[in-house]
Design a protein around this motif. Structure first.
Motif, PDB file in Angstrom:
ATOM      1  N   GLY A 122       0.774  -1.235   0.000  1.00  0.00           N
ATOM      2  CA  GLY A 122       0.000   0.000   0.000  1.00  0.00           C
ATOM      3  C   GLY A 122       0.803   1.281   0.000  1.00  0.00           C
ATOM      4  N   ILE A 123       0.837   1.883   1.149  1.00  0.00           N
ATOM      5  CA  ILE A 123       1.340   3.229   1.281  1.00  0.00           C
ATOM      6  C   ILE A 123       2.828   3.317   0.971  1.00  0.00           C
ATOM      7  N   TYR A 124       3.574   2.275   1.343  1.00  0.00           N
ATOM      8  CA  TYR A 124       5.014   2.299   1.092  1.00  0.00           C
ATOM      9  C   TYR A 124       5.292   2.322  -0.395  1.00  0.00           C
ATOM     10  N   LEU A 125       4.504   1.561  -1.141  1.00  0.00           N
ATOM     11  CA  LEU A 125       4.695   1.534  -2.591  1.00  0.00           C
ATOM     12  C   LEU A 125       4.417   2.912  -3.177  1.00  0.00           C
ATOM     13  N   ALA A 126       3.340   3.542  -2.714  1.00  0.00           N
ATOM     14  CA  ALA A 126       2.992   4.872  -3.230  1.00  0.00           C
ATOM     15  C   ALA A 126       4.144   5.839  -2.992  1.00  0.00           C
ATOM     16  N   ILE A 127       4.728   5.774  -1.807  1.00  0.00           N
ATOM     17  CA  ILE A 127       5.800   6.706  -1.493  1.00  0.00           C
ATOM     18  C   ILE A 127       7.061   6.360  -2.277  1.00  0.00           C
ATOM     19  N   ALA A 128       7.324   5.046  -2.445  1.00  0.00           N
ATOM     20  CA  ALA A 128       8.508   4.653  -3.206  1.00  0.00           C
ATOM     21  C   ALA A 128       8.408   5.142  -4.644  1.00  0.00           C
ATOM     22  N   THR A 129       7.200   5.037  -5.233  1.00  0.00           N
ATOM     23  CA  THR A 129       7.067   5.494  -6.610  1.00  0.00           C
ATOM     24  C   THR A 129       7.233   7.004  -6.691  1.00  0.00           C
ATOM     25  N   LEU A 130       6.800   7.687  -5.641  1.00  0.00           N
ATOM     26  CA  LEU A 130       7.002   9.139  -5.598  1.00  0.00           C
ATOM     27  C   LEU A 130       8.497   9.442  -5.598  1.00  0.00           C
ATOM     28  N   ALA A 131       9.252   8.669  -4.819  1.00  0.00           N
ATOM     29  CA  ALA A 131      10.703   8.871  -4.763  1.00  0.00           C
ATOM     30  C   ALA A 131      11.328   8.596  -6.123  1.00  0.00           C
ATOM     31  N   VAL A 132      10.878   7.512  -6.771  1.00  0.00           N
ATOM     32  CA  VAL A 132      11.409   7.191  -8.091  1.00  0.00           C
ATOM     33  C   VAL A 132      11.134   8.337  -9.051  1.00  0.00           C
ATOM     34  N   PHE A 133       9.950   8.916  -8.918  1.00  0.00           N
ATOM     35  CA  PHE A 133       9.604  10.036  -9.792  1.00  0.00           C
ATOM     36  C   PHE A 133      10.602  11.183  -9.619  1.00  0.00           C
ATOM     37  N   VAL A 134      10.880  11.547  -8.363  1.00  0.00           N
ATOM     38  CA  VAL A 134      11.801  12.674  -8.129  1.00  0.00           C
ATOM     39  C   VAL A 134      13.184  12.338  -8.676  1.00  0.00           C
ATOM     40  N   ILE A 135      13.617  11.082  -8.458  1.00  0.00           N
ATOM     41  CA  ILE A 135      14.945  10.693  -8.930  1.00  0.00           C
ATOM     42  C   ILE A 135      15.008  10.764 -10.455  1.00  0.00           C
ATOM     43  N   VAL A 136      13.952  10.257 -11.117  1.00  0.00           N
ATOM     44  CA  VAL A 136      13.952  10.299 -12.584  1.00  0.00           C
ATOM     45  C   VAL A 136      13.972  11.736 -13.076  1.00  0.00           C
ATOM     46  N   GLU A 137      13.203  12.595 -12.405  1.00  0.00           N
ATOM     47  CA  GLU A 137      13.157  13.999 -12.815  1.00  0.00           C
ATOM     48  C   GLU A 137      14.550  14.625 -12.760  1.00  0.00           C
ATOM     49  N   GLU A 138      15.276  14.351 -11.673  1.00  0.00           N
ATOM     50  CA  GLU A 138      16.611  14.923 -11.554  1.00  0.00           C
ATOM     51  C   GLU A 138      17.575  14.268 -12.538  1.00  0.00           C
ATOM     52  N   MET A 139      17.383  12.963 -12.783  1.00  0.00           N
ATOM     53  CA  MET A 139      18.245  12.267 -13.741  1.00  0.00           C
ATOM     54  C   MET A 139      18.100  12.879 -15.129  1.00  0.00           C
ATOM     55  N   VAL A 140      16.865  13.275 -15.470  1.00  0.00           N
ATOM     56  CA  VAL A 140      16.635  13.880 -16.780  1.00  0.00           C
ATOM     57  C   VAL A 140      17.492  15.129 -16.924  1.00  0.00           C
ATOM     58  N   ILE A 141      17.597  15.903 -15.832  1.00  0.00           N
ATOM     59  CA  ILE A 141      18.416  17.112 -15.894  1.00  0.00           C
ATOM     60  C   ILE A 141      19.895  16.746 -15.971  1.00  0.00           C
ATOM     61  N   LEU A 142      20.281  15.693 -15.237  1.00  0.00           N
ATOM     62  CA  LEU A 142      21.697  15.304 -15.219  1.00  0.00           C
ATOM     63  C   LEU A 142      22.161  14.750 -16.561  1.00  0.00           C
ATOM     64  N   LEU A 143      21.305  13.961 -17.213  1.00  0.00           N
ATOM     65  CA  LEU A 143      21.705  13.306 -18.469  1.00  0.00           C
ATOM     66  C   LEU A 143      21.512  14.244 -19.650  1.00  0.00           C
ATOM     67  N   GLU A 144      22.207  15.361 -19.612  1.00  0.00           N
ATOM     68  CA  GLU A 144      21.932  16.394 -20.592  1.00  0.00           C
ATOM     69  C   GLU A 144      22.187  15.965 -22.037  1.00  0.00           C
ATOM     70  N   PRO A 145      23.250  15.188 -22.329  1.00  0.00           N
ATOM     71  CA  PRO A 145      23.508  14.856 -23.744  1.00  0.00           C
ATOM     72  C   PRO A 145      22.332  14.157 -24.410  1.00  0.00           C
ATOM     73  N   ILE A 146      21.582  13.338 -23.647  1.00  0.00           N
ATOM     74  CA  ILE A 146      20.455  12.612 -24.247  1.00  0.00           C
ATOM     75  C   ILE A 146      19.176  13.432 -24.161  1.00  0.00           C
ATOM     76  N   THR A 147      18.964  14.065 -23.020  1.00  0.00           N
ATOM     77  CA  THR A 147      17.656  14.647 -22.765  1.00  0.00           C
ATOM     78  C   THR A 147      17.598  16.143 -23.017  1.00  0.00           C
ATOM     79  N   GLY A 148      18.741  16.754 -23.294  1.00  0.00           N
ATOM     80  CA  GLY A 148      18.718  18.196 -23.478  1.00  0.00           C
ATOM     81  C   GLY A 148      18.637  18.954 -22.172  1.00  0.00           C
ATOM     82  N   GLY A 149      18.697  18.261 -21.064  1.00  0.00           N
ATOM     83  CA  GLY A 149      18.737  18.914 -19.750  1.00  0.00           C
ATOM     84  C   GLY A 149      17.565  19.832 -19.514  1.00  0.00           C
ATOM     85  N   VAL A 150      17.851  20.979 -18.912  1.00  0.00           N
ATOM     86  CA  VAL A 150      16.786  21.917 -18.581  1.00  0.00           C
ATOM     87  C   VAL A 150      16.197  22.516 -19.853  1.00  0.00           C
ATOM     88  N   GLY A 151      17.047  22.644 -20.895  1.00  0.00           N
ATOM     89  CA  GLY A 151      16.610  23.298 -22.126  1.00  0.00           C
ATOM     90  C   GLY A 151      15.515  22.529 -22.844  1.00  0.00           C
TER      91      GLY A 151
END
Lengths: 364, 291
Positions: A122-151
């Motif tokens: 239940g609740i732990y899974l919901a929170i874990a997926t929330l954490a994964v979301f934040v991590i992926v969001e930051e990874m998108v910014i970090l992996l600039e060559p593929i994702t274009g970063g903030v731009g």
């Protein structure tokens, strides 16, 4: 009242209960295919958007509605799908290859996350997926060559076998592409739900203990459901990338995750049709609000000065549904339909909710 | 020296995460539900205190303003439980998750329409006062934050461990039906706990506001506080505080020595590591039932 006469056991698990419902689907599909000839470009683009949301909603429905796993991070899978598809196309692969591969990558990513995550309830899974979301969001910014970063990044134009499926240059083609993907996924989803795998999803949702007692490998089932869910969401993400055209990490915000949850809850948890109803609602309400705004300005009320009104209205709709109609729009429709089908025999407390009491999840 | 300085700031930050996490844990302990609007309740509490206390608003003395805000937020927490949350009493947790997320948006909208979306500063008696010892500067606000948090955690822990209502709340969370049978007024206990968590959220909000400007979106800090609550093990008050402190200290240190994105990810990475290695958190509350 219609009597369905069953002459074989297979009829019990048929996709359609009787010919009429099959015909209804065929008519609906025909109308959807003919839509580019019936409406203008603006509404066609909205229809494509609705289809993409319905696809993402179906993705989430597998997890939330059919397996009972709440995910607050499905925007991450949309993002992975969109970026994977664009990156693969930029690397020179044709859309026909990159699109399924993007779905596959997202699905694998989801399944990998799911392996530790499904052990939580239940609740732990919901929170874990929330954490994964934040991590992926930051990874998108970090992996600039593929994702274009903030731009951000420009989604390449879609061409299949020399025919353009560009969202702006060839909107009807793009719409048909979305429709085809959605139709295939819906067909697959509906069939999945009548297979042993789909039935085991439902069993896990309704009671983990009894599912385990029936010999279902709960961990594997939940991981599979989560992987499928993220894969389909990834496909929707890839289409959404092409639909938006130019996107950065901000497109896939936490609000998208919440909107997706809104789609499945308001549409009706546990019904494939619910994903569509929810998607229609979520794309139509902002339009209705803006129309309402324009009309209210005419009579002297200016709502444009209030920021965040859309989210507020969505939230109130959501609260209303959770409290008064937890089965969503489709559940309400089923009740109305049943009332008509058995016309004079309907009783008031036919759909009364059973009184339930919460028990702790801390003791298993 | 620099590290020490970072850690003191981090500790104070961690106390605020810990306080918001306490709010989650209280509601979780009492009703097995998670209030995803806790961060927004913190925001609302801070704004109400600001509305009472700031000279350009109502201009009451700081202490009175905070007390009034706590009382008001107690009422709001109580009211939310009575009017909204009670309607889905007994429903699966999932319903409460979505419901409170939506409530959070409503709170944010309310605060935004009353106080606007530009950052505001709460006037406090201890703004800008620093203590210096050696090469380290400790602001008075940090000290107050740490002190208040410790006292509050102890008080709440004692409340749940020793008082009748606290024990009743724990019973209600483990099995509502059984709690009813032994005479626990489950609904009333729930309302009380929601009210208390509103008051705690106000304290967290005021402490947060002593350290910088506030705007209606600071409620998103709630997500970090979840990470704190989960690291500590949902359902454990000291655990929540410890989780908050871990996050609070790691974040600025990671920000100093690693890229900024990594620092932002760090609370969640810690949380995932904890969830994978100890699914119940550091102070685990999950027990397998022996049959």
């Amino acid at each position: 009242m219609r009597v369905v006469f069953k002459t074989s056991y297979d009829r019990d698990i048929d996709l359609h209960e009787h010919g009429q419902s099959r015909a209804k689907i065929a008519v609906l599909l025909a109308i959807m295919v003919a839509l580019p000839f019936l409406v203008g470009d603006y509404y066609l683009a909205e229809a494509a958007n609705t289809l993409i949301w319905a696809l993402a909603g179906m993705g989430l429905m597998v997890a939330v509605g059919h397996t009972g796993q709440v995910s607050l991070g499905h925007a991450a899978f949309l993002a992975i799908g969109a970026y994977a598809d664009s990156a693969l196309m930029n690397a020179g692969l044709p859309f026909l290859v990159s699109f399924p591969v993007a779905g596959l990558i997202t699905g694998l990513f989801g399944a990998i996350i799911a392996v530790p995550a499904v052990r939580m309830s239940g609740i732990y899974l919901a929170i874990a997926t929330l954490a994964v979301f934040v991590i992926v969001e930051e990874m998108v910014i970090l992996l600039e060559p593929i994702t274009g970063g903030v731009g951000g990044i420009m989604a390449p134009s879609v061409t299949i076998l020399g025919i353009s499926f560009d969202r702006y240059a060839a909107l009807p083609n793009f719409y048909w592409l979305c429709l085809a993907v959605v139709a295939v996924v819906t067909w697959g989803y509906a069939n999945l739900m009548r297979s042993p795998t789909g039935r085991s999803f439902l069993a896990v949702r309704d009671s983990e203990v009894s599912a385990r007692a029936l010999g279902i490998n709960v961990t594997r089932t939940r991981a599979l459901a989560f992987g499928l869910s993220s894969g389909v969401t990834g496909l929707a993400g890839a289409l959404m990338g092409h639909y938006i055209g130019f996107f950065n990490y901000e497109l896939f915000s936490i609000f998208i995750s919440i909107n997706l949850l809104l789609v499945v809850t308001i549409g009706g948890l546990g019904f494939i049709q619910g994903a569509f109803l929810g998607a229609i609602l979520i794309t139509a309400v902002p339009q209705l609000i803006s129309i309402l705004r324009d009309n209210l300005v005419g009579i002297g009320i200016d709502l444009s000065g209030i920021p965040g009104l859309d989210t507020m209205i969505f939230s109130l709709i959501l609260i209303g549904f959770i409290i008064y109609e937890p089965t969503g729009l489709y559940g309400r429709w089923l009740k109305i339909r049943t009332w008509f089908e058995i016309f004079p025999l309907a009783r008031k407390d036919m759909f009364r909710r059973q009184k339930s009491y919460l028990k702790t999840e801390r003791m298993k | 020296m620099e590290l020490l300085q970072l850690m003191i700031g981090g500790l104070a930050n961690g106390c605020i995460y810990g306080l918001v996490a306490l709010g989650f844990v209280m509601i979780y302990k009492a009703s097995e539900g998670v209030n995803f609007a806790q961060g927004d309740m913190m925001m609302l509490g801070a704004f109400i205190a600001l509305g009472f206390g700031n000279t350009d608003q109502m201009g009451l003395p700081f202490g009175v303003a905070v007390l009034l805000a706590m009382v008001l937020m107690f009422g709001i927490g109580w009211g939310v439980e009575r009017v909204v949350v009670r309607q889905i009493f007994g429903q699966p947790q999932f319903a409460l998750v979505i419901l409170t997320i939506a409530l959070g948006f409503v709170f944010r909208f309310v605060a935004g329409s009353i106080w606007g979306y530009t950052p505001l500063v709460l006037e406090t008696p201890f703004a800008g006062q620093n203590l210096r010892s050696g090469g380290i500067v400790i602001s008075l606000a940090d000290l107050v934050t740490i002190g208040v948090t410790l006292v509050l955690t102890l008080a709440l822990w004692a409340f749940f461990a020793f008082t009748r209502i606290g024990l009743a709340a724990q019973a209600a969370s483990q099995n509502q039906m059984a709690a009813y049978i032994v005479g626990v007024p489950v609904m009333r206990v729930n309302s009380l706990i929601w009210g208390l968590s509103g008051a705690v959220a106000t304290v967290a909000g005021v402490l947060y506001a002593t350290r910088g400007a506030i705007d209606p979106n600071i409620g998103l800090l709630g997500i970090k506080a979840f990470a704190a609550a989960v690291i500590g093990g949902l359902g454990s008050l000291p655990g929540a505080l410890l989780g908050g402190l871990i996050i609070g200290v790691v974040e600025p240190v990671a920000g100093r020595y690693a890229p900024g994105e990594l620092a932002k990810m760090s609370p969640y990475i810690i949380m995932l590591i904890v969830l994978v290695t100890r699914p119940g958190g550091l102070f685990s509350q999950i027990q397998m039932k022996k049959v």
